[in-house]
Design an enzyme around this catalytic site. Structure first.
Site, PDB file in Angstrom:
ATOM      1  N   ARG A 355       0.844  -1.172   0.000  1.00 17.69           N
ATOM      2  CA  ARG A 355       0.000   0.000   0.000  1.00 17.69           C
ATOM      3  C   ARG A 355       0.887   1.232   0.000  1.00 17.69           C
ATOM      4  O   ARG A 355       2.067   1.160   0.294  1.00 17.69           O
ATOM      5  CB  ARG A 355      -0.916  -0.005   1.229  1.00 17.69           C
ATOM      6  CG  ARG A 355      -2.011  -1.065   1.132  1.00 17.69           C
ATOM      7  CD  ARG A 355      -2.921  -1.014   2.334  1.00 17.69           C
ATOM      8  NE  ARG A 355      -2.152  -1.178   3.556  1.00 17.69           N
ATOM      9  CZ  ARG A 355      -2.669  -0.968   4.765  1.00 17.69           C
ATOM     10  NH1 ARG A 355      -3.904  -0.551   4.899  1.00 17.69           N
ATOM     11  NH2 ARG A 355      -1.927  -1.160   5.838  1.00 17.69           N
ATOM     12  N   LYS A 356       0.304   2.384  -0.313  1.00 20.47           N
ATOM     13  CA  LYS A 356       1.125   3.592  -0.445  1.00 20.47           C
ATOM     14  C   LYS A 356       1.753   3.986   0.887  1.00 20.47           C
ATOM     15  O   LYS A 356       2.908   4.360   0.958  1.00 20.47           O
ATOM     16  CB  LYS A 356       0.281   4.738  -1.004  1.00 20.47           C
ATOM     17  CG  LYS A 356       1.050   6.038  -1.234  1.00 20.47           C
ATOM     18  CD  LYS A 356       2.107   5.905  -2.322  1.00 20.47           C
ATOM     19  CE  LYS A 356       2.920   7.187  -2.513  1.00 20.47           C
ATOM     20  NZ  LYS A 356       4.152   6.942  -3.278  1.00 20.47           N
TER      21      LYS A 356
END
Lengths: 361, 361
Positions: A355-356
């Site tokens: 995920r970012k």
């Protein structure tokens, strides 16, 4: 300078895959121009932070970061040691967060680098460092982030929202922000940075990336190396290749490579060598010779004329000062990572399992 | 305690290959006993160095090393930060030797770690650090070496001549020497080290290494991870696997692993996780969960009861203090590296392209 359109065939073939990361790579000239312009303001954030740091007169600098930002921190460590003559270290966050160490950090400048400013361990360790007496500075891409709030000082890297999981424009923005800070701190000219937007515009548009991506289409193990200022480039390029193409991409400082890992290198494991003009590039000459002796397939990321025996090249412009060159050096390698992912049918915008914002403690 | 005979089938099959490294691995209980005994002498080298360091009252510690010794330096960094509450950093040798930086190092303890004490860049940077005002300490396996001469203080790791290119007994001797120094410096008991010779004797004789070596016979890419004190173990094990079996063995701190490289991990890329008792091991629980979610083949190097879902295990004894556990943790991994090389028909005593003393500048 305006964002350059995707230049190469694999970029236009991809049918939407990699759209985000390629657009963010292409934005880097604009981001650099934004940072250089902001740095020119005598009452801007950069000058205010530089004044506060100069007045505090820290006796050492500790840097803390994870992932891509850790490579920007490593770059800053070289700047601090070479240009400010101060000892610098990369912290092991776990000593504060896992083991609860409470060191005496008076006289220390503590610099936390993070795109999102959101990882709890960075926020927690920065707050602990502040309580322990350090002057704390957060370098983030989000002035409203918890990390920016936790530190006394903040520098915004002004990269704009970054949507691709693989960080690109925020990395070069971190490098440039840290370079500008060190120059403002020591009272050196910011002028060398003025050339960057143009150099970056060239780097995002050169057409030599496709040939290298094609040559390495079926490679699954790769070694990257550099020395001094170019070593963080090798580390960051390795991370991009791991994240987007799931390669075993291993980065070593060229001196460490000679202390053991060289044994792995053979004709089937290409070596990417980042060769700048200047002392760091000169220190790589014996390493390039050793790689040649081993029959390694060498990809030189270098200005023309350096590393003449390389098998393939990603060309860099000549005449960049070595301390500023990393801002441009990484660009062809970011593009190589994206192209290699596309060539393998992968989407570099959304690596599996990531995920970012990564939350570690 | 006396050296333990090779225990397992692949060791007796090898026909002379790996003879040196297996003998040196087996010597580790004796070396530990030698160090513990020497440390007990109140007018010995350890106590004299500890007194000199305490009197100098350094405000920070900088460590410099290459290869295996760099992993011992990383271990010492955790000790210094957690147990002494002092900031510590690993130096980038090139800033002094390649870029000619001349930092102000007054108040700094500069520790250079090297088996041979022979690498010119370490000698040169230590001499430069001494001129720059640091108190310099060399930790070597050769009291007559140039590095031992260049530093004001010297600690001999007492490992005896090491002939195999892959360092093993000198590594655990470095770890133990640095642990003893930090305890003597802070006035803590050396007693916990008394158990090490026995624990090491068990570790060099357990028979679970063969099964793991067999399982990973055709693996060419491997990830290793740990957190805090066990992270240097993962790094050193990766280097051993690279040197002796030419594997792409990549080590990450568990927190860094979650920031990107996790994307590489799938069912075909085994992950070796070094799980100690204590806070570092607890911090690995969410990482082990994430690896399980990805279907990774996990090899736990852990005391029984920890990491229960691992596919295979290299067992460690229970009850070791986490700060001292790395001295024992590395042993099954040294043996794994040697066995994997033998299983591939390679000679771990003489990796291609390497010499025992690497000269970098």
């Amino acid at each position: 300078v305006s964002p350059t359109a995707p230049s190469s065939s694999s970029e236009s073939r991809a049918g939407g895959r990699g759209r985000l990361v390629l657009a963010e790579i292409a934005e880097q000239p604009v981001v650099a121009e934004r940072l250089v312009t902001a740095a020119g303001s005598s009452d801007g954030e950069l000058q205010r932070v530089a004044r506060a740091v100069r007045e505090a007169a820290p006796r050492m600098v500790l840097l803390t970061a994870r992932g891509t930002s850790d490579h920007a921190a490593l770059y800053a460590k070289y700047l601090v040691e070479v240009q400010l003559g101060l000892p610098a270290g990369l912290t092991s966050t776990s000593t504060l967060t896992v083991y609860g160490a409470r060191p005496d950090l008076r006289g220390v400048l503590w610099v936390s680098v993070s795109q999102s400013g959101g990882s709890p361990d960075l926020v927690e360790s920065t707050a602990a460092a502040r309580r322990a007496g350090a002057l704390t500075l957060a370098v983030t891409n989000n002035a409203a982030s918890p990390l920016a709030q936790a530190a006394e000082l903040h520098l915004d890297v002004l990269a704009g929202p970054e949507l691709a999981v693989a960080a690109t424009k925020s990395y070069t923005a971190q490098l440039l922000t840290l370079w500008l800070l060190v120059q403002a701190w020591r009272g050196a000219s910011l002028q060398p940075a003025a050339a960057l937007p143009e150099l970056l515009a060239t780097a995002v548009a050169t057409d030599d990336v496709d040939a290298v991506a094609a040559r390495y289409r079926f490679v699954d193990r790769l070694v990257l190396t550099g020395r001094g200022f170019s070593y963080p480039t090798a580390r960051e390029a390795a991370l991009k290749l791991m994240e987007t193409s799931y390669l075993s991409a291993m980065a070593f400082s060229a001196a460490d490579l000679m202390h053991g890992p060289l044994a792995m290198v053979d004709a089937d494991r290409p070596v990417v060598v980042v060769v700048p003009e200047g002392p760091g590039g000169q220190a790589l000459v014996p390493v390039l010779d050793a790689l040649r002796d081993r029959g390694a397939d060498v990809c030189a990321v270098a200005p023309g004329g350096l590393a003449p025996h390389a098998t393939v090249r990603l060309a860099l412009p000549s005449g960049m000062p070595e301390d500023l060159a990393p801002v441009v050096q990484i660009v062809p390698l970011q593009r190589l990572a994206a192209h290699m992912a596309l060539a393998r049918g992968l989407d570099p915008d959304s690596p599996r399992g990531l995920r970012k914002v990564t939350e570690t403690r």
